[in-house]
Design an enzyme around this catalytic site. Structure first.
Site, PDB file in Angstrom:
ATOM      1  CB  ALA A   1       1.773   0.457   6.087  1.00 19.09           C
TER       2      ALA A   1
ATOM      3  CG  HIS B   1      11.042  -2.684   4.492  1.00 19.00           C
ATOM      4  ND1 HIS B   1       9.795  -2.473   4.540  1.00 19.00           N
ATOM      5  CD2 HIS B   1      11.348  -3.540   5.118  1.00 19.00           C
ATOM      6  CE1 HIS B   1       9.210  -3.579   4.901  1.00 19.00           C
ATOM      7  NE2 HIS B   1      10.126  -4.383   5.406  1.00 19.00           N
TER       8      HIS B   1
ATOM      9  CG  ASN C   1       8.308  -2.180   0.127  1.00 15.43           C
ATOM     10  OD1 ASN C   1       7.767  -2.212   1.423  1.00 15.43           O
ATOM     11  ND2 ASN C   1       8.920  -0.805   0.035  1.00 15.43           N
TER      12      ASN C   1
ATOM     13  CD  GLU D   1      10.344  -7.764   5.997  1.00 15.18           C
ATOM     14  OE1 GLU D   1      10.725  -8.854   6.403  1.00 15.18           O
ATOM     15  OE2 GLU D   1      10.288  -6.660   6.556  1.00 15.18           O
TER      16      GLU D   1
ATOM     17  NE  ARG E   1      10.497   5.870   8.412  1.00 13.29           N
ATOM     18  CZ  ARG E   1       9.523   5.751   7.708  1.00 13.29           C
ATOM     19  NH1 ARG E   1       9.580   4.858   6.747  1.00 13.29           N
ATOM     20  NH2 ARG E   1       8.559   6.611   7.648  1.00 13.29           N
TER      21      ARG E   1
ATOM     22  CB  SER F   1      12.756   4.154   4.884  1.00 11.52           C
ATOM     23  OG  SER F   1      11.713   3.232   5.366  1.00 11.52           O
TER      24      SER F   1
ATOM     25  NE  ARG G   1       7.280   4.251   9.558  1.00 10.54           N
ATOM     26  CZ  ARG G   1       6.240   4.333   9.061  1.00 10.54           C
ATOM     27  NH1 ARG G   1       5.770   3.393   8.173  1.00 10.54           N
ATOM     28  NH2 ARG G   1       5.537   5.584   9.337  1.00 10.54           N
TER      29      ARG G   1
ATOM     30  NE  ARG H   1       4.191   6.841   1.561  1.00  6.48           N
ATOM     31  CZ  ARG H   1       4.160   5.422   2.187  1.00  6.48           C
ATOM     32  NH1 ARG H   1       4.646   4.530   1.366  1.00  6.48           N
ATOM     33  NH2 ARG H   1       4.208   5.055   3.336  1.00  6.48           N
TER      34      ARG H   1
ATOM     35  CG  ASP I   1      -0.996 -16.627   9.245  1.00  8.69           C
ATOM     36  OD1 ASP I   1      -0.112 -16.691   9.876  1.00  8.69           O
ATOM     37  OD2 ASP I   1      -2.064 -16.567   9.720  1.00  8.69           O
TER      38      ASP I   1
ATOM     39  CE1 TYR J   1       9.270   4.928   2.934  1.00  6.64           C
ATOM     40  CE2 TYR J   1       7.706   6.862   2.886  1.00  6.64           C
ATOM     41  CZ  TYR J   1       8.029   5.685   3.611  1.00  6.64           C
ATOM     42  OH  TYR J   1       7.512   5.148   4.552  1.00  6.64           O
TER      43      TYR J   1
ATOM     44  N   PRO K   1       0.699  -1.216   0.089  1.00  2.76           N
ATOM     45  CG  PRO K   1      -0.021  -0.998   2.107  1.00  2.76           C
ATOM     46  CD  PRO K   1       0.646  -1.856   1.190  1.00  2.76           C
ATOM     47  CG  ASN K   2      -0.177   4.416   1.510  1.00  3.55           C
ATOM     48  OD1 ASN K   2      -0.992   4.849   0.824  1.00  3.55           O
ATOM     49  ND2 ASN K   2      -0.229   3.711   2.571  1.00  3.55           N
TER      50      ASN K   2
ATOM     51  CG  HIS L   1       5.263  -1.814  10.338  1.00  3.23           C
ATOM     52  ND1 HIS L   1       6.440  -2.107  10.286  1.00  3.23           N
ATOM     53  CD2 HIS L   1       5.335  -1.057   9.443  1.00  3.23           C
ATOM     54  CE1 HIS L   1       7.415  -1.581   9.421  1.00  3.23           C
ATOM     55  NE2 HIS L   1       6.561  -0.931   8.720  1.00  3.23           N
TER      56      HIS L   1
HETATM   57  C1  DQA Z   1       8.275   0.768   3.739  1.00  2.00           C
HETATM   58  C2  DQA Z   1       8.372   1.175   5.076  1.00  2.00           C
HETATM   59  C3  DQA Z   1       7.174   0.777   6.015  1.00  2.00           C
HETATM   60  O1  DQA Z   1       7.201   1.215   7.352  1.00  2.00           O
HETATM   61  C4  DQA Z   1       5.899   2.088   5.348  1.00  2.00           C
HETATM   62  O2  DQA Z   1       4.706   1.918   5.829  1.00  2.00           O
HETATM   63  C5  DQA Z   1       6.038   2.003   4.023  1.00  2.00           C
HETATM   64  C6  DQA Z   1       7.188   1.675   2.966  1.00  2.00           C
HETATM   65  C7  DQA Z   1       9.561   1.251   2.916  1.00  2.00           C
HETATM   66  O3  DQA Z   1       9.941   0.699   1.714  1.00  2.00           O
HETATM   67  O4  DQA Z   1      10.519   1.711   3.658  1.00  2.00           O
HETATM   68  O5  DQA Z   1       4.916   2.303   3.146  1.00  2.00           O
HETATM   69  O6  DQA Z   1       7.953  -0.330   3.484  1.00  2.00           O
END
Ligand code: DQA
Length: 146
Positions: A80, A103, A77, A101, A110, A105, A114, A21, A90, A26, A13-14, A83
């Site tokens: 959110a 990320h 990735n 996995e 942070r 950032s 997170r 953003r 699962d 990011y 998401p996002n 977390h």
């Molecule tokens: C993220 C880090 C997450 O905490 C955050 O909610 C994101 C992006 C990252 O790529 O740094 O949306 O996964």
């Protein structure tokens, strides 16, 4: 191409908002620009990639469930949902597909909430803090498991 040379890359998401953003966290690359870098590295490594983004937890779960039929490894990735999502954890555990996995950032530098990844125990390993390059490092790591 055989399934074992195919990697699924999932953006949560996002991440569709990348570029505008919180660029101080990011970066300024859009999701499409990052995807272009992923595709170009995949070509260089001689693997096929499919890249998908969803803001919906259920859609990500369904994609993970179906992944073993088509893909040999996964780069995720979960944004959110990293977390918060027992469902993603699962699903990753259930399919047992080698997953990396990633990320953008460094989630460990942070806010407290997170620092905890619910999916960390369901993946091979985690790459965080290298900006868009985290995806490229993640792809290199995933390819080792094909
Ligand atoms: C993220 C880090 C997450 O905490 C955050 O909610 C994101 C992006 C990252 O790529 O740094 O949306 O996964």
């Amino acid at each position: 191409m055989a399934k074992r040379r195919k990697v699924l890359v999932l953006h949560g998401p996002n991440l569709n908002l990348l570029g505008t953003r919180q660029p101080e966290i990011y970066g300024r690359l859009t999701l499409e620009q990052i995807n272009r870098k992923i595709r170009s590295l995949a070509k260089e490594l001689g693997v096929e990639v499919e890249i998908r983004q969803s803001n919906s937890e259920g859609e990500l779960v369904s994609w993970i469930q179906a992944a073993p039929k088509q893909f040999g490894a996964l780069v995720i990735n979960a944004a959110a949902y990293t977390h918060s999502s027992v469902a993603l954890r699962d699903a990753l555990t259930a399919v047992g597909l080698p997953a990396v996995e990633v990320h953008i950032s460094n989630i460990h530098k942070r806010e407290e909430f997170r620092k905890r990844s619910l999916i960390a125990e369901a993946v091979v390993g985690q790459i965080a803090g290298f900006g868009a390059n985290s995806y490229l490092l993640g792809l290199r790591a995933a390819v080792e498991y094909l």
